[in-house]
Design an enzyme around this catalytic site. Sequence first.
Site, PDB file in Angstrom:
ATOM      1  N   CYS A   1       2.076  -8.739   3.871  1.00 53.65           N
ATOM      2  CA  CYS A   1       0.844  -7.658   3.671  1.00 53.65           C
ATOM      3  C   CYS A   1       0.773  -7.338   2.196  1.00 53.65           C
ATOM      4  O   CYS A   1       1.569  -6.610   1.837  1.00 53.65           O
ATOM      5  CB  CYS A   1       1.141  -6.544   4.570  1.00 53.65           C
ATOM      6  SG  CYS A   1      -0.234  -5.547   4.961  1.00 53.65           S
ATOM      7  N   SER A   2      -0.178  -7.844   1.465  1.00 52.78           N
ATOM      8  CA  SER A   2      -0.298  -7.397  -0.056  1.00 52.78           C
ATOM      9  C   SER A   2      -0.521  -6.185  -0.146  1.00 52.78           C
ATOM     10  O   SER A   2      -0.601  -5.230   0.402  1.00 52.78           O
ATOM     11  CB  SER A   2      -1.677  -8.289  -0.359  1.00 52.78           C
ATOM     12  OG  SER A   2      -1.791  -9.759  -0.328  1.00 52.78           O
ATOM     13  N   GLN A   3      -0.013  -5.748  -1.365  1.00 50.16           N
ATOM     14  CA  GLN A   3       0.010  -4.568  -2.324  1.00 50.16           C
ATOM     15  C   GLN A   3      -1.386  -3.875  -2.286  1.00 50.16           C
ATOM     16  O   GLN A   3      -2.356  -4.629  -2.334  1.00 50.16           O
ATOM     17  CB  GLN A   3       0.431  -4.749  -3.860  1.00 50.16           C
ATOM     18  CG  GLN A   3       0.411  -3.444  -4.660  1.00 50.16           C
ATOM     19  CD  GLN A   3       0.772  -3.624  -6.154  1.00 50.16           C
ATOM     20  OE1 GLN A   3       0.676  -4.732  -6.474  1.00 50.16           O
ATOM     21  NE2 GLN A   3       0.985  -2.567  -6.480  1.00 50.16           N
TER      22      GLN A   3
END
Length: 431
Positions: free
Chosen positions: A119-121
């Site tokens: 889950c990306s930044q």
Amino acid sequence: MDETDQAASAVGGPADAANDGPSISARLDAFVERLRMLGAVTRPDVARAFATVRRDRCLTGFYDGVGPTPRYLTVSQDDPPSGDVLDAAYADSALVTHIPQTSGGTQTSGDQNAVLSSCSQPSLVARMIEWLDVMPGMRVLEIGAGTGYNAALLAVLGCRVTSVEVSPLVATEARASLARLAADGVDTSLATVVHGDGYQGWPDGAPYDRVVVTCAVNGLAPSWVEQLGPRGGILAPMRHGGLSPIILVTTGAADAAAGTDAAAGAMHGRGLAPAGFLPVTGPLGWYGPSSVPPFVRSTAAPVTRHRVLPADLHPHDLADLCFAAACLDERVTRVHVAGAPEEWGGCGVFDPDTGSAALFTHDEVILAGDPVALDTAIALIDAWERLGRPKVADWTCRFALSGPPDTPILLAMDWACTTSAGTTPGQGDQL
């Protein structure tokens, strides 16, 4: 109470942490405000989307560290989440959700065949959504579903999203995230997750106004261009300078509409910002065709450290230097230097004739082996200085077809600097 606060207070699902920490509503308020302060969110509708879509509802588990045996933490979606889980969910950090099993390791997430997934930044997710410049009614092709968080945000913004995911388990989990959000009262009906090879795109949903890639790629799949509408754009993290900076790609038709002189059908790219993403698998992956050398690990000796960087170089400038170095010399790639007190890794010059490497760090250059690599690194630093220290966003490129006939890809070529200091030679014109 403004519209953002109303959206935050309206979300459903398990409401409070299993301790005395801040409420979900308070965390969402603080989360959105932090994204605003970082400059990642500027549009009111994007702020409302982030206040509406709960990131913790898109997580069933994540790894709490790095190394050979990171601990996997399960996130229950039936009970109030713990304060530790919420702290991680609403921190401005990427969360790794799946790690492939290795021959000697263990797999605690239950996905025996998973590709790397995360889950990306959040601040990067927000910036990418704003760079996409989406409007209600647009059709968006997403390559890589992840947890479904990005697709949910785009759906709340009124976009019809088709998210293509290569891992059956990751696709199933992303669908479950969308279903949980829908049960909470969030309208995710415009988002669809399909299991497939992202290299092929998804022709059934074409034409698309935007293509957004959420994993690092070597180049563009021709199918994305074919499925793109006449004024569409592609946003992709592309392997360059040791990382995977965000590149905005437009067609000649889109450029012409914006008043830029460009040939119809031609693809043009512009750097936007440094970034790091997990690599994609398949033809666009690290070991497919590329305009830069593959990842290398240098074991050349001796290993020495050299103070050759400008004394006033800010740590944030290093990404700009590395991006420029890769534009100017095709031998710049991601290298690791082994055999030192510590093992350094990042952007560097690798000389295939001597096996030597020169790695850029925030305050010095690490040389492994023959000084020829250091000489090249110094020449690249000097060239970047002469150009006026251009930023990532000061570089443009074109794309050319490469690779085998059955799985061709479009590679970034002929990088040019657009600063007032002048233009530059294209990639491949080594110093």
